[in-house]
Design a protein around this motif. Sequence first.
Motif, short mmCIF file in Angstrom:
data_model
loop_
_atom_site.label_atom_id
_atom_site.label_comp_id
_atom_site.label_asym_id
_atom_site.label_seq_id
_atom_site.Cartn_x
_atom_site.Cartn_y
_atom_site.Cartn_z
N MET A 1 0.94 -1.30 -0.11
CA MET A 1 0.08 0.13 0.02
C MET A 1 0.84 1.24 0.13
N SER A 2 0.49 2.02 -0.76
CA SER A 2 1.16 3.44 -0.90
C SER A 2 1.11 4.20 0.45
N GLU A 3 1.79 5.47 0.44
CA GLU A 3 2.03 6.16 1.76
C GLU A 3 0.73 6.88 1.71
N GLN A 4 0.34 7.10 0.86
CA GLN A 4 -1.02 8.01 0.48
C GLN A 4 -2.18 7.04 1.06
N GLY A 5 -2.33 5.89 0.53
CA GLY A 5 -3.21 5.04 0.81
C GLY A 5 -3.31 4.43 2.39
N THR A 6 -1.99 4.51 3.06
CA THR A 6 -2.09 4.28 4.45
C THR A 6 -2.60 5.49 5.08
N HIS A 7 -2.32 6.52 4.66
CA HIS A 7 -2.70 7.85 5.38
C HIS A 7 -4.12 7.84 5.21
N VAL B 1 -6.55 5.26 5.14
CA VAL B 1 -6.86 4.28 5.96
C VAL B 1 -6.83 4.67 7.46
N ALA B 2 -5.77 5.50 7.74
CA ALA B 2 -5.51 5.77 9.28
C ALA B 2 -6.51 6.66 9.61
N ALA B 3 -6.70 7.63 8.65
CA ALA B 3 -7.73 8.91 8.90
C ALA B 3 -9.16 8.38 8.84
N TYR B 4 -9.28 7.18 8.24
CA TYR B 4 -10.92 6.71 8.27
C TYR B 4 -10.77 5.80 9.55
N ASP B 5 -9.93 5.14 10.08
CA ASP B 5 -9.85 4.65 11.22
C ASP B 5 -10.02 5.75 12.47
N GLU B 6 -9.47 6.77 12.40
CA GLU B 6 -9.56 7.71 13.25
C GLU B 6 -11.06 8.30 13.30
N ALA C 1 -19.35 11.46 2.34
CA ALA C 1 -18.99 12.38 1.17
C ALA C 1 -17.61 11.79 0.79
N LEU C 2 -16.62 11.59 1.61
CA LEU C 2 -15.14 11.47 1.44
C LEU C 2 -14.66 9.87 1.25
N ARG C 3 -15.33 9.08 2.19
CA ARG C 3 -15.17 7.69 2.51
C ARG C 3 -15.89 6.79 1.45
N GLN C 4 -17.29 7.12 1.39
CA GLN C 4 -18.04 6.26 0.44
C GLN C 4 -18.23 4.88 1.25
N PRO C 5 -18.45 4.59 2.47
CA PRO C 5 -18.27 3.47 3.00
C PRO C 5 -19.30 2.38 2.64
N VAL C 6 -19.11 1.14 2.64
CA VAL C 6 -20.09 0.06 2.16
C VAL C 6 -20.24 -0.92 3.27
N ALA C 7 -21.34 -1.65 3.21
CA ALA C 7 -21.43 -2.86 3.83
C ALA C 7 -21.51 -2.61 5.29
#
Length: 252
Positions: free
Chosen positions: A1-7, A9-14, A75-81
């Motif tokens: 996973m790229s550094e941007q992708g990791t960021h 995911v971390a923001a989403y978890d937060e 709006a930003l994460r478009q969560p599913v399930a």
Amino acid sequence: MSEQGTHIVAAYDEEFQRLTKQITQMGALAETQLQAALQAVERRDEKLAAKVKDQDKQIDAIEREIDALVMRMLALRQPVANDLRFILATLRCSSEVERVGDYAKNMAKRATALSQMPVTPLTRGVARMGALVQAMLKDVMDAFLQGDVEKAVEVWESDEEVDSLYTSLFRELLTYMMEDPRHITPCTHLLFIAKNLERIGDHATNIAEIIHFQVEGEMLADRRPKADASNYTVMDPDDDDLGEDAEEDPGR
């Protein structure tokens, strides 16, 4: 996973952690507010009643924070399930908890009025009903945070007992008023308080249904008939108590 992708995911978890923290705090405040409102009625404590009314602003503020965070996540994460169900369940739960805060505040207003009147022994009946509703609220918020469907269903089923207590207390208060006109005013306040408690029980039941849908992905079948005290209803406390603070509750 790229550094941007990791960021990302971390923001989403937060954001998920923050959302959980907010609904936890909101539920705890509502539980505290309800307990204090009941104590204000029992102790005839005007200062405590005033504190309950002020605390409602904190609950309203957290609900607004939850609304804003949910909009951002959608709006930003478009969560599913499962993620989407949890986010939407939290949004709906916060609305139910906010209504609990409104009703606790209304009880505090009645407690202030009652503190200036002669003591009526029927406050014990309100206390019994209040203890049951308190337990329902605590259990359903625990169930929400734990994703405990079994506990949620237990809360859902216990609402029938609240309805039964309300109907019994309603009849008792009306009898008390008919026996002595001097009891009309204090008993009217107690009627409103009892109705507020019955409605809080309804909102706890609504949260239980939200939990069931969040975890199971399907609605909780309404196999429990709603107790009906309409034959004894002489007033609608929503019109009097909620006023500008909330829209009329459609009930259950």
